[in-house]
Design a protein around this motif. Structure first.
Motif, PDB file in Angstrom:
ATOM      1  N   GLU A 172       0.833  -1.209   0.000  1.00  0.00           N
ATOM      2  CA  GLU A 172       0.000   0.000   0.000  1.00  0.00           C
ATOM      3  C   GLU A 172       0.863   1.253   0.000  1.00  0.00           C
ATOM      4  OE1 GLU A 172      -4.014   1.516  -0.022  1.00  0.00           O
ATOM      5  OE2 GLU A 172      -3.216  -0.520  -0.213  1.00  0.00           O
ATOM      6  N   ALA A 173       1.944   1.242   0.803  1.00  0.00           N
ATOM      7  CA  ALA A 173       2.817   2.410   0.878  1.00  0.00           C
ATOM      8  C   ALA A 173       3.589   2.616  -0.421  1.00  0.00           C
ATOM      9  CB  ALA A 173       3.786   2.263   2.050  1.00  0.00           C
ATOM     10  N   THR A 179       1.075   4.677  -8.023  1.00  0.00           N
ATOM     11  CA  THR A 179       0.479   3.614  -8.822  1.00  0.00           C
ATOM     12  C   THR A 179      -1.024   3.539  -8.583  1.00  0.00           C
ATOM     13  OG1 THR A 179       2.540   2.365  -8.710  1.00  0.00           O
ATOM     14  CG2 THR A 179       0.562   1.144  -9.370  1.00  0.00           C
ATOM     15  N   GLY A 180      -1.432   3.595  -7.325  1.00  0.00           N
ATOM     16  CA  GLY A 180      -2.866   3.602  -7.031  1.00  0.00           C
ATOM     17  C   GLY A 180      -3.468   2.236  -6.804  1.00  0.00           C
ATOM     18  N   SER A 181      -2.688   1.158  -6.961  1.00  0.00           N
ATOM     19  CA  SER A 181      -3.197  -0.173  -6.618  1.00  0.00           C
ATOM     20  C   SER A 181      -3.390  -0.248  -5.111  1.00  0.00           C
ATOM     21  CB  SER A 181      -2.210  -1.254  -7.070  1.00  0.00           C
ATOM     22  OG  SER A 181      -1.962  -1.174  -8.457  1.00  0.00           O
ATOM     23  N   THR A 182      -4.415  -0.937  -4.667  1.00  0.00           N
ATOM     24  CA  THR A 182      -4.686  -1.002  -3.232  1.00  0.00           C
ATOM     25  C   THR A 182      -5.088  -2.406  -2.824  1.00  0.00           C
ATOM     26  OG1 THR A 182      -5.999  -0.046  -1.422  1.00  0.00           O
ATOM     27  CG2 THR A 182      -7.119  -0.361  -3.539  1.00  0.00           C
ATOM     28  N   ILE A 183      -4.841  -2.723  -1.565  1.00  0.00           N
ATOM     29  CA  ILE A 183      -5.285  -3.995  -1.004  1.00  0.00           C
ATOM     30  C   ILE A 183      -6.480  -3.779  -0.081  1.00  0.00           C
ATOM     31  CG2 ILE A 183      -3.111  -5.236  -1.236  1.00  0.00           C
ATOM     32  CD1 ILE A 183      -4.073  -3.701   2.078  1.00  0.00           C
ATOM     33  N   LEU A 184      -6.930  -2.520   0.037  1.00  0.00           N
ATOM     34  CA  LEU A 184      -8.024  -2.196   0.954  1.00  0.00           C
ATOM     35  C   LEU A 184      -9.378  -2.446   0.297  1.00  0.00           C
ATOM     36  CD1 LEU A 184      -6.746   1.134   2.574  1.00  0.00           C
ATOM     37  CD2 LEU A 184      -6.406  -1.216   3.349  1.00  0.00           C
ATOM     38  N   ASN A 185     -10.256  -3.074   1.046  1.00  0.00           N
ATOM     39  CA  ASN A 185     -11.633  -3.307   0.590  1.00  0.00           C
ATOM     40  C   ASN A 185     -12.647  -2.544   1.442  1.00  0.00           C
ATOM     41  OD1 ASN A 185     -10.998  -5.269  -1.503  1.00  0.00           O
ATOM     42  ND2 ASN A 185     -10.457  -6.660   0.162  1.00  0.00           N
ATOM     43  N   SER A 245       0.108   2.420 -13.109  1.00  0.00           N
ATOM     44  CA  SER A 245      -1.278   2.718 -13.475  1.00  0.00           C
ATOM     45  C   SER A 245      -2.270   2.414 -12.363  1.00  0.00           C
ATOM     46  CB  SER A 245      -1.661   1.938 -14.741  1.00  0.00           C
ATOM     47  OG  SER A 245      -0.889   2.358 -15.832  1.00  0.00           O
ATOM     48  N   GLY A 246      -2.280   1.175 -11.852  1.00  0.00           N
ATOM     49  CA  GLY A 246      -3.180   0.874 -10.740  1.00  0.00           C
ATOM     50  C   GLY A 246      -3.995  -0.385 -10.904  1.00  0.00           C
ATOM     51  N   SER A 285     -12.845  -2.992 -10.414  1.00  0.00           N
ATOM     52  CA  SER A 285     -13.881  -3.029  -9.389  1.00  0.00           C
ATOM     53  C   SER A 285     -13.443  -3.823  -8.154  1.00  0.00           C
ATOM     54  CB  SER A 285     -15.164  -3.656  -9.951  1.00  0.00           C
ATOM     55  OG  SER A 285     -14.926  -4.991 -10.359  1.00  0.00           O
ATOM     56  N   LEU A 286     -12.233  -4.382  -8.208  1.00  0.00           N
ATOM     57  CA  LEU A 286     -11.720  -5.204  -7.107  1.00  0.00           C
ATOM     58  C   LEU A 286     -10.410  -4.609  -6.604  1.00  0.00           C
ATOM     59  CD1 LEU A 286     -12.446  -8.701  -8.715  1.00  0.00           C
ATOM     60  CD2 LEU A 286     -13.794  -7.546  -6.945  1.00  0.00           C
ATOM     61  N   SER A 287      -9.730  -5.316  -5.713  1.00  0.00           N
ATOM     62  CA  SER A 287      -8.454  -4.862  -5.174  1.00  0.00           C
ATOM     63  C   SER A 287      -7.409  -5.965  -5.345  1.00  0.00           C
ATOM     64  CB  SER A 287      -8.600  -4.496  -3.688  1.00  0.00           C
ATOM     65  OG  SER A 287      -8.780  -5.670  -2.909  1.00  0.00           O
ATOM     66  N   PHE A 288      -6.209  -5.714  -4.844  1.00  0.00           N
ATOM     67  CA  PHE A 288      -5.129  -6.690  -4.923  1.00  0.00           C
ATOM     68  C   PHE A 288      -5.016  -7.507  -3.634  1.00  0.00           C
ATOM     69  CE2 PHE A 288      -4.204  -3.918  -8.359  1.00  0.00           C
ATOM     70  CZ  PHE A 288      -3.370  -4.588  -9.243  1.00  0.00           C
ATOM     71  N   SER A 289      -6.054  -7.477  -2.811  1.00  0.00           N
ATOM     72  CA  SER A 289      -5.995  -8.147  -1.509  1.00  0.00           C
ATOM     73  C   SER A 289      -5.848  -9.653  -1.624  1.00  0.00           C
ATOM     74  CB  SER A 289      -7.239  -7.801  -0.684  1.00  0.00           C
ATOM     75  OG  SER A 289      -8.420  -8.204  -1.369  1.00  0.00           O
ATOM     76  N   GLU A 290      -6.398 -10.236  -2.708  1.00  0.00           N
ATOM     77  CA  GLU A 290      -6.348 -11.683  -2.873  1.00  0.00           C
ATOM     78  C   GLU A 290      -5.094 -12.165  -3.600  1.00  0.00           C
ATOM     79  OE1 GLU A 290      -8.513 -13.650  -1.374  1.00  0.00           O
ATOM     80  OE2 GLU A 290      -9.430 -11.814  -0.599  1.00  0.00           O
ATOM     81  N   MET A 291      -4.263 -11.265  -4.018  1.00  0.00           N
ATOM     82  CA  MET A 291      -3.021 -11.666  -4.692  1.00  0.00           C
ATOM     83  C   MET A 291      -2.093 -12.335  -3.688  1.00  0.00           C
ATOM     84  SD  MET A 291      -0.310  -9.330  -6.879  1.00  0.00           S
ATOM     85  CE  MET A 291      -1.178  -9.411  -8.444  1.00  0.00           C
ATOM     86  N   SER A 292      -1.293 -13.279  -4.132  1.00  0.00           N
ATOM     87  CA  SER A 292      -0.379 -14.002  -3.253  1.00  0.00           C
ATOM     88  C   SER A 292       0.702 -13.071  -2.714  1.00  0.00           C
ATOM     89  CB  SER A 292       0.274 -15.163  -4.007  1.00  0.00           C
ATOM     90  OG  SER A 292       1.139 -14.666  -5.022  1.00  0.00           O
TER      91      SER A 292
END
Length: 507
Positions: free
Chosen positions: A111-112, A119-125, A456-457, A466-473
Motif C-alpha cells: 500500500e505504501a 500507482t494507485g493499486s490497493t489492497i483495501l476493501n 497505473s493501478g 472493481s476489485l483490489s489486490f488483496s487476494e493476490m499471493s
C-alpha cells in the motif's frame, strides 16, 4: 555522508507524517477517529531513525572529508535515490500497521509503495470505513511521490553540500528526457516546479469544492489527481458522488497532470510559443482525442462484434454519458491516475476495450509530468527513428536525424531511448513470468505487470478496476511492489543500484 542525507530525508517524511497526525487529531475531537496514536508513533519512529542516521554522519558535518565530498559520484546519487524511495515506503507503511488498516507487513508495504509511486493499486476493501488521518496520509503519500521526493526535498530543504550533488540526485529521480532546467541553479528549478505543482493542486481543490465534495474530500482528491495517483477517500472513487460535473473536472485536471510541468512555467512566463509548438504536447492531446473517439465508438459497435464477452447493460446510456465516460476513461488511464467514474469497469465492457486500455497504460503521458508509463516523447523518438531506418534504405547516401519540436535529438539520446524500450520489454517479460509463478493467470499477469511497471493501478479479472489486490499471493504483491519502484524511477536508477550491489561495488 550518505547516512546524513538519508537521515534528512527521513526527517522530511516525518514532517508530513506529523501533518497527517494533526489531521487525525482534528477529526479525533470532531468525530472520534482513533488513528491519532498510530500516526503520532509513526512520526516519532521515523524522526528518531532520521536523527540516528544524521548522528552517524556527524563527523562529516563538523569535519567534512574532502575525499568523500569529491567522490560523490553519479552512482552514489542512484543509490541514495533508490534507497530513499524504499525507506519512504518502509516508514510510510507504519501508520497502516499500527492502526490495523493492514494485517501484514506485505500488505502495508504494498500500500505504501503503491502510494509513493502513485500507482494507485490497493489492497483495501473498506476504504469508506478508514479514519480521516489514514485517508489523508494515503493522499499525502501520492502527492509527495507525484512530483518526486527528491525534487520536493531540494525545493523545501536545500541542505546538501554541493550543487552538483543536487543536480545528480535530481537527474537520478527525474530520469525522463523532457524536464528542462528552468534556472541555472537546480534548487530554483525544483522550487519553480513545486510552485506550479502547488498552484495546480489548489486550483483542482477549489474546482472539486465547488461540486458535491466536502473540504476534506476535495483536498485529498486534489492531491491524488495532480499526482496522477488515484487513491480516493471512498471505495467507489469519483463514482461515489455520481456527478457528471466531477467527472468532467477530474478529466480536465488529469489531462493537465499529464503535461510536462516545464511547459506550464513557459506558459506562465509568457513564452506561449514554447507551449504551443511543443510536439510531445500535440501528440498527447491527439492521443487523448483519438482514443476517446475509439472508446466512444466501441460503446456502439461492441455489442455487435463482441457478442460473447460484452455486457451492453453495463455501458452508459446516451451520447453525452458515453462521451463523458470515454473521456474520463482515457484521461484516467493515459495519465496513470485510474480513478473510477460512475461507469468504469472495462473488465465487463468486453475484450474489445481491454486492448486500448492496455496500450494507454503502457504509453503514459508526457515526460516531466506526474504520469507513469513509457512516456509519449520516447514513443515519438522511436517512431521517427524507425522511419529514418526505412528512409536510409531508400536513400543510402542521405543523412537523417530525429527532430522533436524542430530541434535535433542527439544520437546518443536516441540510442538511450531505444535501450530504455528494450530493457522495459525485458523487465515486462520477467515480471509476467514471476506473476504467473505467483499464481496469476497469463492474462492477469500481463495486465498486472504493465499496471505496476507503468504505475497505473488496476489490473484484470481478480485484480480488475472493481476489485483490489488483496487476494493476490504474497509473492505477487512483492513482485508488484518491485515493479512499481522500477517503473516510477524509470528503470535505470534502480537497475544501476541493484547491479552495483550484486557486483559488490562499494557505495
Amino acid at each position: 555522508m550518505k547516512a546524513r542525507i538519508l537521515g534528512m530525508f527521513l526527517l522530511f517524511e516525518a514532517l508530513f507524517q506529523f501533518i497527517a497526525s494533526c489531521v487525525a487529531l482534528f477529526y479525533f475531537y470532531r468525530c472520534g477517529d482513533g488513528d491519532v496514536l498510530a500516526l503520532t508513533v509513526s512520526t516519532i519512529i521515523t524522526a528518531i531513525c532520521g536523527f540516528i542516521l544524521i548522528s552517524a554522519g556527524r563527523n562529516d558535518i563538523k569535519r567534512p572529508n574532502r575525499d568523500d565530498i569529491e567522490n560523490f559520484e553519479v552512482k552514489d546519487s542512484f543509490f541514495i535515490v533508490t534507497v530513499t524511495w524504499v525507506c519512504f515506503a518502509i516508514f510510510g507503511m507504519l501508520p497502516f500497521l499500527l492502526n490495523g488498516t493492514t494485517k501484514t507487513i506485505t500488505d502495508a508495504f504494498f500500500e505504501a509503495m503503491s502510494g509513493f509511486t502513485t500507482t494507485g493499486s490497493t489492497i483495501l476493501n473498506n476504504i469508506d470505513h478508514q479514519p480521516h488521518g489514514i485517508l489523508f496520509w494515503r493522499s499525502m503519500m501520492q502527492w509527495l511521490g507525484g512530483l518526486g521526493i527528491i525534487v520536493l526535498f531540494l525545493a523545501v530543504m536545500p541542505a546538501l553540500n554541493r550543487n552538483s550533488n543536487k543536480v545528480m540526485m535530481f537527474s537520478a529521480e527525474m530520469s525522463g528526457i523532457g524536464v528542462k532546467k528552468l534556472h541555472p541553479k537546480m534548487i530554483m528549478t525544483a522550487r519553480k516546479l513545486l510552485g506550479i505543482y502547488v498552484i495546480l493542486t489548489l486550483l483542482c481543490c477549489l474546482a472539486y469544492k465547488f461540486g458535491p465534495m466536502n473540504t476534506f474530500d476535495a483536498i485529498c482528491h486534489a492531491m491524488t489527481t495532480m499526482s496522477s495517483g488515484g487513491f480516493s477517500t471512498h471505495q467507489s472513487s469519483i463514482g461515489f458522488w455520481n456527478s457528471p460535473y466531477l467527472e468532467y473536472i477530474s478529466s480536465f485536471f488529469m489531462i493537465l497532470s499529464g503535461i510536462n510541468f516545464s511547459l506550464y512555467y513557459f506558459l506562465f512566463t509568457g513564452e506561449v510559443k514554447m507551449f504551443r509548438q511543443n510536439e510531445e504536447l500535440k501528440w498527447y492531446i491527439g492521443t487523448v482525442l483519438f482514443f476517446t473517439l475509439i472508446i466512444l465508438a466501441f460503446f456502439y459497435v461492441a455489442p455487435e462484434i463482441d457478442t460473447l464477452l460484452a455486457q451492453p447493460d453495463s455501458y452508459p446510456e446516451g451520447f453525452e454519458n458515453r462521451f463523458r465516460t470515454a473521456l474520463f476513461h482515457v484521461s484516467s488511464i493515459i495519465t496513470s491516475t485510474c480513478y473510477q467514474a460512475e461507469n468504469f469497469d472495462y473488465d465487463i465492457w468486453g475484450s474489445l476495450f481491454v486492448i486500448p486500455t492496455f496500450l494507454l497504460m503502457a504509453s503514459g503521458a508526457c515526460a516531466g509530468s506526474t504520469s507513469g508509463g513509457i512516456k509519449i516523447i520516447r514513443e515519438i523518438i522511436c517512431i521517427k527513428s524507425i522511419n529514418n531506418v526505412f528512409r536510409q534504405l531508400i536513400h543510402p547516401n542521405a543523412l537523417f536525424s530525429v527532430r522533436i519540436s524542430n530541434e535535433v535529438v542527439e544520437e546518443e539520446k536516441t540510442w538511450r531511448v531505444l535501450n530504455f524500450l528494450i530493457i522495459f520489454l525485458m523487465i515486462f517479460l520477467i515480471g509476467v513470468l514471476l506473476l504467473i509463478i505467483s499464481g496469476c493467470t497469463l492474462e492477469e499477469s500481463i495486465f498486472n505487470c504493465i499496471s505496476g511497471l507503468g504505475n497505473s493501478g488496476p489490473g484484470l479479472y481478480s485484480t480488475g478496476p472493481s476489485l483490489s489486490f488483496s487476494e493476490m499471493s504474497v509473492m505477487g504483491k512483492w513482485v508488484m511492489s518491485a515493479l512499481m519502484l522500477i517503473g516510477r524511477l524509470e528503470i535505470f536508477t534502480v537497475l544501476i543500484t541493484v547491479l552495483g550491489l550484486f557486483r559488490g561495488k562499494k557505495w
